[in-house]
Design a protein around this motif. Structure first.
Motif, PDB file in Angstrom:
ATOM      1  N   ILE A  92      74.975  19.634  53.431  1.00  0.00           N
ATOM      2  CA  ILE A  92      76.296  19.890  54.009  1.00  0.00           C
ATOM      3  C   ILE A  92      76.985  18.560  54.300  1.00  0.00           C
ATOM      4  N   TYR A  93      78.255  18.460  53.884  1.00  0.00           N
ATOM      5  CA  TYR A  93      79.045  17.247  54.090  1.00  0.00           C
ATOM      6  C   TYR A  93      80.268  17.568  54.951  1.00  0.00           C
ATOM      7  N   PRO A  94      80.246  17.206  56.246  1.00  0.00           N
ATOM      8  CA  PRO A  94      81.392  17.480  57.131  1.00  0.00           C
ATOM      9  C   PRO A  94      82.630  16.701  56.711  1.00  0.00           C
ATOM     10  N   TYR A  95      83.755  17.069  57.314  1.00  0.00           N
ATOM     11  CA  TYR A  95      85.043  16.436  57.005  1.00  0.00           C
ATOM     12  C   TYR A  95      84.946  14.916  57.164  1.00  0.00           C
ATOM     13  N   GLY A  96      85.495  14.221  56.202  1.00  0.00           N
ATOM     14  CA  GLY A  96      85.499  12.769  56.238  1.00  0.00           C
ATOM     15  C   GLY A  96      84.388  12.142  55.420  1.00  0.00           C
ATOM     16  N   SER A  97      83.358  12.935  55.084  1.00  0.00           N
ATOM     17  CA  SER A  97      82.236  12.382  54.322  1.00  0.00           C
ATOM     18  C   SER A  97      82.615  12.056  52.885  1.00  0.00           C
ATOM     19  N   LEU A  98      83.449  12.914  52.295  1.00  0.00           N
ATOM     20  CA  LEU A  98      83.748  12.784  50.868  1.00  0.00           C
ATOM     21  C   LEU A  98      85.232  12.671  50.550  1.00  0.00           C
ATOM     22  N   GLY A  99      86.093  12.892  51.524  1.00  0.00           N
ATOM     23  CA  GLY A  99      87.521  12.781  51.240  1.00  0.00           C
ATOM     24  C   GLY A  99      88.339  13.855  51.917  1.00  0.00           C
ATOM     25  N   THR A 100      89.608  13.920  51.553  1.00  0.00           N
ATOM     26  CA  THR A 100      90.526  14.899  52.117  1.00  0.00           C
ATOM     27  C   THR A 100      90.282  16.271  51.489  1.00  0.00           C
ATOM     28  N   SER A 101      90.976  17.283  52.015  1.00  0.00           N
ATOM     29  CA  SER A 101      90.826  18.642  51.481  1.00  0.00           C
ATOM     30  C   SER A 101      91.143  18.696  49.990  1.00  0.00           C
ATOM     31  N   SER A 102      92.237  18.089  49.586  1.00  0.00           N
ATOM     32  CA  SER A 102      92.617  18.091  48.174  1.00  0.00           C
ATOM     33  C   SER A 102      91.573  17.391  47.316  1.00  0.00           C
ATOM     34  N   GLN A 103      91.017  16.306  47.826  1.00  0.00           N
ATOM     35  CA  GLN A 103      90.004  15.568  47.076  1.00  0.00           C
ATOM     36  C   GLN A 103      88.718  16.382  46.937  1.00  0.00           C
ATOM     37  N   LEU A 104      88.386  17.176  47.963  1.00  0.00           N
ATOM     38  CA  LEU A 104      87.186  18.008  47.875  1.00  0.00           C
ATOM     39  C   LEU A 104      87.329  19.036  46.754  1.00  0.00           C
ATOM     40  N   GLN A 110      85.550  18.906  39.157  1.00  0.00           N
ATOM     41  CA  GLN A 110      84.931  17.924  38.275  1.00  0.00           C
ATOM     42  C   GLN A 110      83.412  18.018  38.252  1.00  0.00           C
ATOM     43  N   GLY A 111      82.846  18.917  39.064  1.00  0.00           N
ATOM     44  CA  GLY A 111      81.408  19.114  39.053  1.00  0.00           C
ATOM     45  C   GLY A 111      80.621  18.143  39.904  1.00  0.00           C
ATOM     46  N   ALA A 112      81.300  17.299  40.699  1.00  0.00           N
ATOM     47  CA  ALA A 112      80.600  16.348  41.557  1.00  0.00           C
ATOM     48  C   ALA A 112      80.071  17.014  42.822  1.00  0.00           C
ATOM     49  N   VAL A 113      80.660  18.141  43.199  1.00  0.00           N
ATOM     50  CA  VAL A 113      80.232  18.933  44.354  1.00  0.00           C
ATOM     51  C   VAL A 113      80.201  20.389  43.908  1.00  0.00           C
ATOM     52  N   GLU A 114      79.174  21.118  44.328  1.00  0.00           N
ATOM     53  CA  GLU A 114      79.032  22.502  43.871  1.00  0.00           C
ATOM     54  C   GLU A 114      79.876  23.481  44.676  1.00  0.00           C
ATOM     55  N   LEU A 115      79.952  23.293  45.994  1.00  0.00           N
ATOM     56  CA  LEU A 115      80.606  24.250  46.887  1.00  0.00           C
ATOM     57  C   LEU A 115      81.504  23.518  47.874  1.00  0.00           C
ATOM     58  N   ALA A 116      82.588  24.171  48.275  1.00  0.00           N
ATOM     59  CA  ALA A 116      83.478  23.562  49.262  1.00  0.00           C
ATOM     60  C   ALA A 116      84.364  24.629  49.889  1.00  0.00           C
ATOM     61  N   PHE A 117      84.924  24.286  51.033  1.00  0.00           N
ATOM     62  CA  PHE A 117      86.003  25.080  51.602  1.00  0.00           C
ATOM     63  C   PHE A 117      87.327  24.566  51.038  1.00  0.00           C
ATOM     64  N   ALA A 118      88.255  25.472  50.798  1.00  0.00           N
ATOM     65  CA  ALA A 118      89.588  25.098  50.306  1.00  0.00           C
ATOM     66  C   ALA A 118      90.600  25.988  51.000  1.00  0.00           C
ATOM     67  N   SER A 119      91.399  25.414  51.863  1.00  0.00           N
ATOM     68  CA  SER A 119      92.361  26.206  52.628  1.00  0.00           C
ATOM     69  C   SER A 119      93.684  26.328  51.874  1.00  0.00           C
ATOM     70  N   PRO A 120      94.370  27.462  52.058  1.00  0.00           N
ATOM     71  CA  PRO A 120      95.649  27.677  51.382  1.00  0.00           C
ATOM     72  C   PRO A 120      96.694  26.620  51.696  1.00  0.00           C
ATOM     73  N   GLY A 121      96.538  25.941  52.836  1.00  0.00           N
ATOM     74  CA  GLY A 121      97.514  24.928  53.211  1.00  0.00           C
ATOM     75  C   GLY A 121      97.706  23.865  52.154  1.00  0.00           C
ATOM     76  N   HIS A 122      96.649  23.516  51.419  1.00  0.00           N
ATOM     77  CA  HIS A 122      96.800  22.544  50.330  1.00  0.00           C
ATOM     78  C   HIS A 122      96.669  23.214  48.972  1.00  0.00           C
ATOM     79  N   LEU A 123      95.895  24.305  48.897  1.00  0.00           N
ATOM     80  CA  LEU A 123      95.630  24.939  47.616  1.00  0.00           C
ATOM     81  C   LEU A 123      96.873  25.626  47.051  1.00  0.00           C
ATOM     82  N   ALA A 124      97.798  26.018  47.926  1.00  0.00           N
ATOM     83  CA  ALA A 124      99.002  26.714  47.474  1.00  0.00           C
ATOM     84  C   ALA A 124      99.875  25.854  46.573  1.00  0.00           C
ATOM     85  N   SER A 125      99.671  24.548  46.591  1.00  0.00           N
ATOM     86  CA  SER A 125     100.466  23.679  45.726  1.00  0.00           C
ATOM     87  C   SER A 125     100.086  23.855  44.254  1.00  0.00           C
TER      88      SER A 125
END
Length: 372
Positions: A92-104, A110-125
């Motif tokens: 588990i990688y908490p916020y800040g470990s790997l980047g911003t929401s969009s970067q996650l 890109q296959g560098a991470v298998e699972l993540a949370f993605a909130s509509p606040g950024h995904l809607a773009s």
């Protein structure tokens, strides 16, 4: 050039994970070879060898340790590792470990991470349809109704192919609690929002929602909100109560206004290629864990938010205001034109999603009232 930079950054992160993904010692290989000789390389022996391998799935969060997302990920980890007898490990990688929401999200694509949370606040773009979760007064005041609706296959299927088109697999729609306003003053009427600098995520629909109240929506990274409030760059922010407490936003705000206008909804995603390529037994373990967490996370987020509200009350003198039904109705009416903007952005599919969710909510509320 930007794409190249992102690709190189993701490659760097991917390379840093290589050692984590390695498994099997030389002794294990020798044992496998001996077993293969004894079993004459039968298909059953191949399956046994594969099941003895340990794999690691990386799970990236948009929130810090101790959050609702962290609780979800830890329970998911427990379910998966138990069901797989330890052959699948969850990091588990908490916020800040790997980047911003969009970067996650990009790392998952890109296959560098298998699972993540993605909130509509950024995904809607990139998936405008998920902007429905940033609209106000769409969901029920009754979370039992919301659970029935958001965990249904009918709603999931409305989004599935849109996620797939972005190289993502939608695993679950996860509520994190009612969004709550904090500010330099109480926000009891739309007029109170006039020229109010409200921090929002980058979602176009979310910014339009606050423009409808007369506010001045101000996108700002989550990690900068505290300093933004402290330095008066923004007048207020909106988040679930647990986030307001864990990020200490209440320390630099005067009033908390509870309007029950919307819930914070996040989605759990995987890379589509990775998900499709999982062995059947591993995919079943993942799907079962996801399904088992539906009841868990509804109870957990309610517990989190109530405990954090109690803590805020005990440790600060912030004023807490809860809107009446009449006050909420004024905001509901002001929010209605934003639905037209959403439909314009999300098209016919967006209209179908909005109509489906609102009709399902109404139907389930009716069933609850009749005791069905």
């Amino acid at each position: 050039m930007r794409t190249l930079i992102r690709w190189l950054g993701s490659l760097t992160i991917l390379m840093s994970f290589i050692l984590v993904g390695c498994s099997d010692s030389g002794d294990d290989s020798a044992n496998k070879e001996a077993n293969t000789q004894q079993e004459s390389s039968s298909s059953s022996s191949d399956s046994a060898a594969k099941s003895s391998d340990t794999v690691t799935w990386r799970f990236a969060l948009e929130e810090i340790e101790g959050s609702v997302q962290d609780a979800y990920a830890k329970e998911f980890k427990k379910e998966v590792e138990k069901a797989s007898d330890g052959s699948i490990k969850i990091d588990i990688y908490p916020y800040g470990s790997l980047g911003t929401s969009s970067q996650l999200t990009e790392l998952v694509q890109q296959g560098a991470v298998e699972l993540a949370f993605a909130s509509p606040g950024h995904l809607a773009s990139v998936i405008p349809e998920v902007g429905v979760f940033t609209l106000h007064f769409v969901l029920s005041d009754d979370n039992d109704v919301n659970k029935e609706v958001l965990s249904s296959d009918k709603v999931h299927d409305l989004f599935a192919d849109r996620y797939n088109a972005q190289g993502l697999e939608l695993l679950s729609i996860v509520p994190e609690g009612w969004m709550t306003w904090t500010g330099t003053k109480a926000l009891k009427t739309p007029a109170d929002f006039e020229d109010f600098k409200m921090r929002t995520m980058t979602s176009p629909i979310l910014t339009e929602s606050y423009k409808a109240y007369g506010a001045n929506p101000t996108p700002m990274p989550y990690s900068e909100v505290y300093s933004g409030l402290q330095l008066k760059q923004i007048d207020g922010q909106v988040n679930p109560i647990f986030a307001i407490e864990e990020m200490s936003f209440y320390e630099v705000q005067d009033v908390m206004t509870i309007a029950h206008h919307a819930q914070f909804i996040a989605t759990v995603i995987a890379g589509k290629d990775w998900y499709d390529g999982l062995p059947d037994d591993q995919r079943k373990i993942l799907d079962d864990a996801r399904d088992n967490l539906v009841d868990y996370i509804y109870k957990k987020q309610e517990e989190f938010n109530q405990k954090r509200l109690d803590k805020i009350k005990e440790s600060s003198d912030i004023k807490i205001v809860t809107l009446t039904d009449e006050e909420r109705e004024a905001f509901r009416k002001a929010s209605m034109p934003v639905r037209d903007i959403y439909i314009k952005e999300a098209g016919d599919r967006g209209k179908k999603i909005l109509d489906t969710i609102t009709s399902m909510v109404k139907e389930k509320e009716g069933q609850m009232e009749q005791g069905e």
